[in-house]
Design a protein around this motif. Structure first.
Motif, PDB file in Angstrom:
ATOM      1  N   ALA A 140       7.186   1.733  -4.893  1.00  0.00           N
ATOM      2  CA  ALA A 140       6.021   0.797  -4.710  1.00  0.00           C
ATOM      3  C   ALA A 140       6.687  -0.499  -4.545  1.00  0.00           C
ATOM      4  O   ALA A 140       7.727  -0.695  -5.340  1.00  0.00           O
ATOM      5  N   LEU A 141       5.810  -1.425  -3.974  1.00  0.00           N
ATOM      6  CA  LEU A 141       6.571  -3.135  -4.036  1.00  0.00           C
ATOM      7  C   LEU A 141       5.163  -3.414  -4.841  1.00  0.00           C
ATOM      8  O   LEU A 141       4.039  -3.327  -4.674  1.00  0.00           O
ATOM      9  N   VAL A 142       5.538  -4.371  -6.118  1.00  0.00           N
ATOM     10  CA  VAL A 142       4.740  -4.902  -6.871  1.00  0.00           C
ATOM     11  C   VAL A 142       4.755  -6.077  -7.264  1.00  0.00           C
ATOM     12  O   VAL A 142       6.005  -6.700  -7.035  1.00  0.00           O
ATOM     13  N   ASP A 143       3.640  -7.021  -7.432  1.00  0.00           N
ATOM     14  CA  ASP A 143       3.595  -8.491  -7.765  1.00  0.00           C
ATOM     15  C   ASP A 143       3.747  -8.610  -9.092  1.00  0.00           C
ATOM     16  O   ASP A 143       2.407  -8.039  -9.779  1.00  0.00           O
ATOM     17  N   TYR A 144       4.634  -9.015  -9.748  1.00  0.00           N
ATOM     18  CA  TYR A 144       4.675  -8.806 -11.415  1.00  0.00           C
ATOM     19  C   TYR A 144       3.749  -9.896 -11.755  1.00  0.00           C
ATOM     20  O   TYR A 144       3.508  -9.966 -13.420  1.00  0.00           O
ATOM     21  N   ASN A 145       3.355 -11.025 -11.139  1.00  0.00           N
ATOM     22  CA  ASN A 145       2.385 -11.997 -11.711  1.00  0.00           C
ATOM     23  C   ASN A 145       0.868 -11.478 -11.849  1.00  0.00           C
ATOM     24  O   ASN A 145       0.280 -11.573 -12.701  1.00  0.00           O
ATOM     25  N   SER A 146       0.659 -10.754 -10.980  1.00  0.00           N
ATOM     26  CA  SER A 146      -0.710 -10.221 -10.760  1.00  0.00           C
ATOM     27  C   SER A 146      -1.023  -8.793 -11.092  1.00  0.00           C
ATOM     28  O   SER A 146      -1.957  -8.352 -11.561  1.00  0.00           O
ATOM     29  N   ASN A 159       4.195  -1.758 -15.175  1.00  0.00           N
ATOM     30  CA  ASN A 159       5.368  -2.223 -15.527  1.00  0.00           C
ATOM     31  C   ASN A 159       5.966  -3.600 -15.244  1.00  0.00           C
ATOM     32  O   ASN A 159       6.813  -4.234 -15.607  1.00  0.00           O
ATOM     33  N   THR A 160       4.843  -4.240 -14.859  1.00  0.00           N
ATOM     34  CA  THR A 160       4.524  -5.722 -14.530  1.00  0.00           C
ATOM     35  C   THR A 160       5.031  -6.401 -15.940  1.00  0.00           C
ATOM     36  O   THR A 160       5.475  -7.335 -16.366  1.00  0.00           O
ATOM     37  N   ASP A 161       4.345  -5.671 -17.204  1.00  0.00           N
ATOM     38  CA  ASP A 161       4.349  -6.304 -18.455  1.00  0.00           C
ATOM     39  C   ASP A 161       6.172  -6.187 -18.968  1.00  0.00           C
ATOM     40  O   ASP A 161       6.730  -7.123 -19.680  1.00  0.00           O
ATOM     41  N   VAL A 162       6.574  -4.937 -18.389  1.00  0.00           N
ATOM     42  CA  VAL A 162       8.171  -4.884 -18.668  1.00  0.00           C
ATOM     43  C   VAL A 162       8.841  -6.274 -17.953  1.00  0.00           C
ATOM     44  O   VAL A 162       9.725  -7.060 -18.818  1.00  0.00           O
ATOM     45  N   THR A 188      11.162 -15.204  -0.269  1.00  0.00           N
ATOM     46  CA  THR A 188      10.116 -14.722   0.252  1.00  0.00           C
ATOM     47  C   THR A 188       9.749 -13.748  -0.884  1.00  0.00           C
ATOM     48  O   THR A 188       8.369 -13.111  -1.026  1.00  0.00           O
ATOM     49  N   GLY A 189      10.695 -13.123  -1.507  1.00  0.00           N
ATOM     50  CA  GLY A 189      10.327 -12.028  -2.458  1.00  0.00           C
ATOM     51  C   GLY A 189       9.974 -12.241  -3.826  1.00  0.00           C
ATOM     52  O   GLY A 189       9.892 -11.574  -4.670  1.00  0.00           O
ATOM     53  N   LYS A 190      10.085 -13.704  -4.218  1.00  0.00           N
ATOM     54  CA  LYS A 190       9.823 -14.010  -5.639  1.00  0.00           C
ATOM     55  C   LYS A 190       8.729 -13.641  -6.052  1.00  0.00           C
ATOM     56  O   LYS A 190       7.689 -13.689  -5.352  1.00  0.00           O
ATOM     57  N   GLY A 191       8.748 -13.108  -7.433  1.00  0.00           N
ATOM     58  CA  GLY A 191       7.596 -12.615  -8.159  1.00  0.00           C
ATOM     59  C   GLY A 191       7.332 -11.003  -7.655  1.00  0.00           C
ATOM     60  O   GLY A 191       6.118 -10.638  -8.210  1.00  0.00           O
ATOM     61  N   LEU A 192       8.245 -10.542  -6.861  1.00  0.00           N
ATOM     62  CA  LEU A 192       7.936  -8.988  -6.467  1.00  0.00           C
ATOM     63  C   LEU A 192       8.935  -8.117  -6.871  1.00  0.00           C
ATOM     64  O   LEU A 192       9.930  -8.724  -7.151  1.00  0.00           O
ATOM     65  N   PHE A 193       8.777  -6.861  -7.382  1.00  0.00           N
ATOM     66  CA  PHE A 193       9.800  -6.067  -7.482  1.00  0.00           C
ATOM     67  C   PHE A 193       9.492  -4.758  -6.991  1.00  0.00           C
ATOM     68  O   PHE A 193       8.468  -4.331  -6.665  1.00  0.00           O
TER      69      PHE A 193
END
Length: 123
Positions: A21-27, A49-52, A90-95
């Motif tokens: 998956a591609l995930v926005d860790y802010n939201s 895993n955004t919490d991690v 452009t990928g900042k905030g994503l993992f």
């Protein structure tokens, strides 16, 4: 986002891949998902895993470390979960989030292939 689809398809070609998956860790929102199975809600796993990621970023900041997360490895009994924050502007905030089977994956190769996918991903 055709490049995202290609990246997720490439992640699923990694030996032992269960889901990606591609995930926005802010939201906590997933921007794309591939794989998974009926027993596993990949969207819930990725969002959790955004919490991690946020906790590790806070810890790095509290320690005044001048460094970045390359990747995070979570080892379960039968799986490895890899979290790789994007480093492009452009990928900042994503993992990228990849789950692989321990019995079917080579961890070093999975990390290497995920790094290659992250570098080629254009958003």
């Amino acid at each position: 986002m055709p490049n995202l689809d290609v990246a997720l398809k490439s992640a699923m070609s990694i030996d032992g891949a269960i889901g990606a998956a591609l995930v926005d860790y802010n939201s906590g929102m997933t921007l794309g998902v591939a794989g998974g199975n009926g027993e596993l809600d990949l969207t819930v796993a990725a969002a959790g895993n955004t919490d991690v990621v946020r906790a590790k970023l806070r810890t790095i900041e509290m320690l005044n470390l001048n460094d970045e997360i390359e990747d995070i490895l979570i080892t379960l009994g039968s799986q490895y979960h890899l979290i790789r924050p994007l480093t492009s502007r452009t990928g900042k905030g994503l993992f990228l989030y990849l789950m692989v089977s321990k019995s079917g994956a080579n961890l070093a190769m999975a990390r290497h292939q995920l790094r290659t996918i992250e570098k080629s991903l254009e958003l």
